[in-house]
Design a protein around this motif. Structure first.
Motif, PDB file in Angstrom:
ATOM      1  N   SER A  24      42.414  17.133  -6.410  1.00  0.00           N
ATOM      2  CA  SER A  24      43.319  16.188  -5.629  1.00  0.00           C
ATOM      3  C   SER A  24      42.482  15.195  -4.769  1.00  0.00           C
ATOM      4  CB  SER A  24      44.006  17.067  -4.633  1.00  0.00           C
ATOM      5  OG  SER A  24      44.584  16.373  -3.549  1.00  0.00           O
ATOM      6  N   PRO A  25      42.765  14.016  -4.883  1.00  0.00           N
ATOM      7  CA  PRO A  25      42.213  12.885  -3.963  1.00  0.00           C
ATOM      8  C   PRO A  25      42.326  13.287  -2.529  1.00  0.00           C
ATOM      9  CG  PRO A  25      44.109  12.049  -4.989  1.00  0.00           C
ATOM     10  CD  PRO A  25      44.100  13.535  -5.547  1.00  0.00           C
ATOM     11  N   GLN A  26      43.429  14.041  -2.164  1.00  0.00           N
ATOM     12  CA  GLN A  26      43.601  14.197  -0.701  1.00  0.00           C
ATOM     13  C   GLN A  26      43.548  15.446  -0.399  1.00  0.00           C
ATOM     14  OE1 GLN A  26      46.477  13.942  -2.803  1.00  0.00           O
ATOM     15  NE2 GLN A  26      46.719  12.072  -2.091  1.00  0.00           N
ATOM     16  N   PRO A  27      43.580  16.049   0.857  1.00  0.00           N
ATOM     17  CA  PRO A  27      43.682  17.383   1.159  1.00  0.00           C
ATOM     18  C   PRO A  27      44.958  17.816   0.823  1.00  0.00           C
ATOM     19  CG  PRO A  27      42.923  16.120   3.265  1.00  0.00           C
ATOM     20  CD  PRO A  27      43.334  15.199   2.125  1.00  0.00           C
ATOM     21  N   LEU A  28      45.002  19.018   0.576  1.00  0.00           N
ATOM     22  CA  LEU A  28      46.429  20.016   0.231  1.00  0.00           C
ATOM     23  C   LEU A  28      46.838  20.897   1.127  1.00  0.00           C
ATOM     24  CD1 LEU A  28      46.046  19.993  -3.795  1.00  0.00           C
ATOM     25  CD2 LEU A  28      47.198  18.473  -2.566  1.00  0.00           C
ATOM     26  N   LYS A  29      48.043  20.976   1.505  1.00  0.00           N
ATOM     27  CA  LYS A  29      48.739  22.032   2.232  1.00  0.00           C
ATOM     28  C   LYS A  29      49.126  23.175   1.575  1.00  0.00           C
ATOM     29  CE  LYS A  29      50.027  19.499   5.959  1.00  0.00           C
ATOM     30  NZ  LYS A  29      50.643  19.920   7.191  1.00  0.00           N
ATOM     31  N   ALA A  30      48.842  24.537   2.374  1.00  0.00           N
ATOM     32  CA  ALA A  30      49.113  25.627   1.423  1.00  0.00           C
ATOM     33  C   ALA A  30      50.364  25.646   0.831  1.00  0.00           C
ATOM     34  CB  ALA A  30      48.864  26.934   2.574  1.00  0.00           C
ATOM     35  N   TYR A  31      51.455  25.189   1.212  1.00  0.00           N
ATOM     36  CA  TYR A  31      52.614  25.372   0.539  1.00  0.00           C
ATOM     37  C   TYR A  31      52.805  24.597  -0.526  1.00  0.00           C
ATOM     38  CZ  TYR A  31      54.538  29.245   3.204  1.00  0.00           C
ATOM     39  OH  TYR A  31      54.735  30.610   3.794  1.00  0.00           O
ATOM     40  N   SER A  32      52.092  23.253  -0.390  1.00  0.00           N
ATOM     41  CA  SER A  32      52.194  22.350  -1.701  1.00  0.00           C
ATOM     42  C   SER A  32      51.222  23.009  -2.502  1.00  0.00           C
ATOM     43  CB  SER A  32      51.628  21.066  -0.933  1.00  0.00           C
ATOM     44  OG  SER A  32      50.620  20.408  -1.963  1.00  0.00           O
ATOM     45  N   LEU A  34      51.168  25.979  -3.008  1.00  0.00           N
ATOM     46  CA  LEU A  34      51.988  27.053  -3.746  1.00  0.00           C
ATOM     47  C   LEU A  34      53.129  26.352  -4.765  1.00  0.00           C
ATOM     48  CD1 LEU A  34      53.383  30.118  -3.877  1.00  0.00           C
ATOM     49  CD2 LEU A  34      54.749  29.533  -1.859  1.00  0.00           C
ATOM     50  N   TYR A  35      53.831  25.555  -4.356  1.00  0.00           N
ATOM     51  CA  TYR A  35      54.667  24.905  -5.356  1.00  0.00           C
ATOM     52  C   TYR A  35      53.907  24.405  -6.644  1.00  0.00           C
ATOM     53  CZ  TYR A  35      57.632  24.690  -1.034  1.00  0.00           C
ATOM     54  OH  TYR A  35      58.335  24.984   0.119  1.00  0.00           O
ATOM     55  N   ASN A  36      52.749  23.933  -6.549  1.00  0.00           N
ATOM     56  CA  ASN A  36      52.183  23.412  -7.560  1.00  0.00           C
ATOM     57  C   ASN A  36      51.419  24.732  -8.561  1.00  0.00           C
ATOM     58  OD1 ASN A  36      51.637  20.552  -7.912  1.00  0.00           O
ATOM     59  ND2 ASN A  36      51.654  20.765  -5.618  1.00  0.00           N
ATOM     60  N   VAL A  37      51.440  25.678  -8.164  1.00  0.00           N
ATOM     61  CA  VAL A  37      50.683  26.785  -9.002  1.00  0.00           C
ATOM     62  C   VAL A  37      51.878  27.715  -9.312  1.00  0.00           C
ATOM     63  CG1 VAL A  37      48.525  26.434  -8.351  1.00  0.00           C
ATOM     64  CG2 VAL A  37      49.906  28.207  -6.860  1.00  0.00           C
ATOM     65  N   LYS A  43      52.946  33.275  -7.101  1.00  0.00           N
ATOM     66  CA  LYS A  43      54.565  33.096  -6.453  1.00  0.00           C
ATOM     67  C   LYS A  43      54.527  33.332  -4.954  1.00  0.00           C
ATOM     68  CE  LYS A  43      56.293  35.331 -10.712  1.00  0.00           C
ATOM     69  NZ  LYS A  43      56.470  36.817 -11.321  1.00  0.00           N
ATOM     70  N   ALA A  44      53.666  33.895  -4.357  1.00  0.00           N
ATOM     71  CA  ALA A  44      53.692  34.020  -2.938  1.00  0.00           C
ATOM     72  C   ALA A  44      52.664  33.451  -2.084  1.00  0.00           C
ATOM     73  CB  ALA A  44      53.812  35.925  -2.749  1.00  0.00           C
ATOM     74  N   PRO A  45      53.172  33.235  -1.011  1.00  0.00           N
ATOM     75  CA  PRO A  45      52.119  32.395   0.108  1.00  0.00           C
ATOM     76  C   PRO A  45      50.776  33.323   0.175  1.00  0.00           C
ATOM     77  CG  PRO A  45      54.418  32.454   0.866  1.00  0.00           C
ATOM     78  CD  PRO A  45      54.733  33.183  -0.307  1.00  0.00           C
ATOM     79  N   LEU A  46      51.095  34.331   0.375  1.00  0.00           N
ATOM     80  CA  LEU A  46      49.744  35.233   0.604  1.00  0.00           C
ATOM     81  C   LEU A  46      48.678  35.218  -0.493  1.00  0.00           C
ATOM     82  CD1 LEU A  46      48.595  37.012   2.773  1.00  0.00           C
ATOM     83  CD2 LEU A  46      50.067  38.843   2.074  1.00  0.00           C
ATOM     84  N   GLN A  47      49.405  35.147  -1.681  1.00  0.00           N
ATOM     85  CA  GLN A  47      48.446  34.839  -2.754  1.00  0.00           C
ATOM     86  C   GLN A  47      47.607  33.633  -2.766  1.00  0.00           C
ATOM     87  OE1 GLN A  47      51.725  35.717  -5.823  1.00  0.00           O
ATOM     88  NE2 GLN A  47      50.085  36.707  -6.776  1.00  0.00           N
ATOM     89  N   VAL A  48      48.299  32.488  -2.115  1.00  0.00           N
ATOM     90  CA  VAL A  48      47.517  31.368  -1.725  1.00  0.00           C
ATOM     91  C   VAL A  48      46.650  31.280  -0.869  1.00  0.00           C
ATOM     92  CG1 VAL A  48      47.831  28.839  -1.358  1.00  0.00           C
ATOM     93  CG2 VAL A  48      49.503  30.018  -2.961  1.00  0.00           C
ATOM     94  N   TYR A  49      47.089  31.982   0.479  1.00  0.00           N
ATOM     95  CA  TYR A  49      46.201  32.107   1.739  1.00  0.00           C
ATOM     96  C   TYR A  49      45.085  33.057   1.416  1.00  0.00           C
ATOM     97  CZ  TYR A  49      49.324  29.796   4.778  1.00  0.00           C
ATOM     98  OH  TYR A  49      50.069  28.555   5.158  1.00  0.00           O
ATOM     99  N   ARG A  50      45.192  33.841   0.523  1.00  0.00           N
ATOM    100  CA  ARG A  50      44.209  34.947   0.338  1.00  0.00           C
ATOM    101  C   ARG A  50      43.154  34.114  -0.487  1.00  0.00           C
ATOM    102  NH1 ARG A  50      47.126  40.822   0.065  1.00  0.00           N
ATOM    103  NH2 ARG A  50      47.872  39.545  -1.980  1.00  0.00           N
ATOM    104  N   ALA A  51      43.398  33.238  -1.482  1.00  0.00           N
ATOM    105  CA  ALA A  51      42.389  32.646  -2.304  1.00  0.00           C
ATOM    106  C   ALA A  51      41.863  31.412  -1.267  1.00  0.00           C
ATOM    107  CB  ALA A  51      43.056  31.999  -3.457  1.00  0.00           C
ATOM    108  N   LEU A  52      42.597  30.785  -0.509  1.00  0.00           N
ATOM    109  CA  LEU A  52      42.210  29.848   0.336  1.00  0.00           C
ATOM    110  C   LEU A  52      41.100  30.474   1.538  1.00  0.00           C
ATOM    111  CD1 LEU A  52      45.524  27.873   1.240  1.00  0.00           C
ATOM    112  CD2 LEU A  52      43.624  27.003  -0.071  1.00  0.00           C
TER     113      LEU A  52
END
Lengths: 135, 135
Positions: A24-32, A34-37, A43-52
Motif C-alpha cells: 500500500s502506498p498509504q497507511p491502512l486502517k485496521a478495518y480496511s 480486515l475488509y481486504n483480507v 474474518k474477525a477484527p481480532l485476527q487483524v489486530y493480533r497480526a498488527l
DNA sequence: TACATAATGTTATATTATAACAATAACTAA
DNA sequence: TTAGTTATTGTTATAATATAACATTATGTA
C-alpha cells in the motif's frame, strides 16, 4: 532458519496482512485491512489486530498514532519499532517515514530535565507535501 | 475582554472540562471526563468531544495520541498546539510535557530530504520515570 | 435590528480495539 | 518422541473511542 530475515518467520495471517500493508502506498486502517483480507479467510477484527500487534512489535510495520493507521517500515535502521519519525500531509494524508541520521541521533540522546532516559520515541510532523503546497 | 487571556473566553462546557483536566495529575480519557462531568449537566459524548476539540485547537490542552488521553498545557510557549513533546512512563503512565528550548528549536527547524517544511509536530518519548526505575 | 458565527443539546451510529475461552500449531528439552 | 511450554489461531461478544445529522440557543458584529 536465518534469524536475520524476520520476514521468513511470519505466520500465515501475519504474512497476509504484512503483504497488504507493504504493497500500500498509504497507511491502512485496521478495518480496511480486515475488509481486504476476508477473501483470504481472515474474518474477525481480532485476527487483524493480533497480526498488527506482532508486526509492530518486531518492527515490520509502524502505527501512525494520530491516524490509527499502519505503514510498512521502509527504514532498514529500525528492525525494532523503537525510534520512529513520520511526515504527514494534512491535505492528502500522504505519510512518509523520515530517515535522518541527525534526527535519530539527536532524539536518541535527548535527556529531559529529570534525567529520564528514554527507550523509545515516536515523532509525527504535520504540514503540506510538495504536491499539496503547489495547489 | 482581554484577548491575551484566552481562558476568559471559554464557554461553560469548555470551562468545566478544562478545569477537570487542569486539576488532574495524569491525562484523562474522554469517557472518564464524561462520567466526571455528568453531575454538571454534560450528558453526551459529543459535548465532551466538542469541548476537547476546541481546547486542543486553542492550545489549552494537548492530546496524547498514543494514549487517547488529554492533558492540560503547562508550557507557556505553546499557546497553540503546534509543537508538543511528552515523556510517558510505560509502567505508571505518568505523562510530562517536555519544555526544552533546544528540542523545540531543533524540531522547528528540521527539514526532511524533500524540503518539506512542517507547521506542526508531536513527539512522544517512552521509558521509565524515576520512581519506576527504582522499583 | 438583522445577519452571521459559534456553541449547545440530543439521538443515533460509526469506528477502533479488547476480553474470554477453546483449539491447534510450533518450539524446546528430557 | 514424548511431554511440557509457548505462540498462534478461530470465534463470539462486547468495550472503548469518536463522529454524523439536525434542531436549538447564545454570542458577536455590522
Amino acid at each position: 532458519m536465518n534469524k536475520m530475515h524476520k520476514e521468513h518467520n511470519l505466520t500465515k495471517n501475519q504474512k497476509i496482512i504484512f503483504d497488504l500493508i507493504d504493497k500500500s502506498p498509504q497507511p491502512l486502517k485496521a478495518y480496511s485491512i480486515l475488509y481486504n483480507v476476508q477473501k483470504k479467510g481472515i474474518k474477525a477484527p481480532l485476527q487483524v489486530y493480533r497480526a498488527l500487534d506482532k508486526l509492530v512489535e518486531i518492527g515490520k510495520i509502524h502505527k501512525i498514532e494520530s491516524r490509527n493507521a499502519f505503514i510498512a517500515c521502509h527504514n532498514s535502521n529500525c528492525q525494532v519499532a523503537k525510534a520512529t519519525a513520520f511526515s504527514i500531509c494534512e491535505i492528502c494524508e500522504k505519510v512518509t517515514e523520515i530517515s535522518s541520521a541527525g534526527l535519530s541521533k539527536y532524539l536518541a540522546n535527548f535527556k529531559d530535565k529529570d534525567g529520564m532516559k528514554y527507550s523509545k520515541y515516536n515523532l509525527e510532523f504535520f504540514g503540506l507535501c510538495k504536491k499539496c503546497t503547489l495547489k
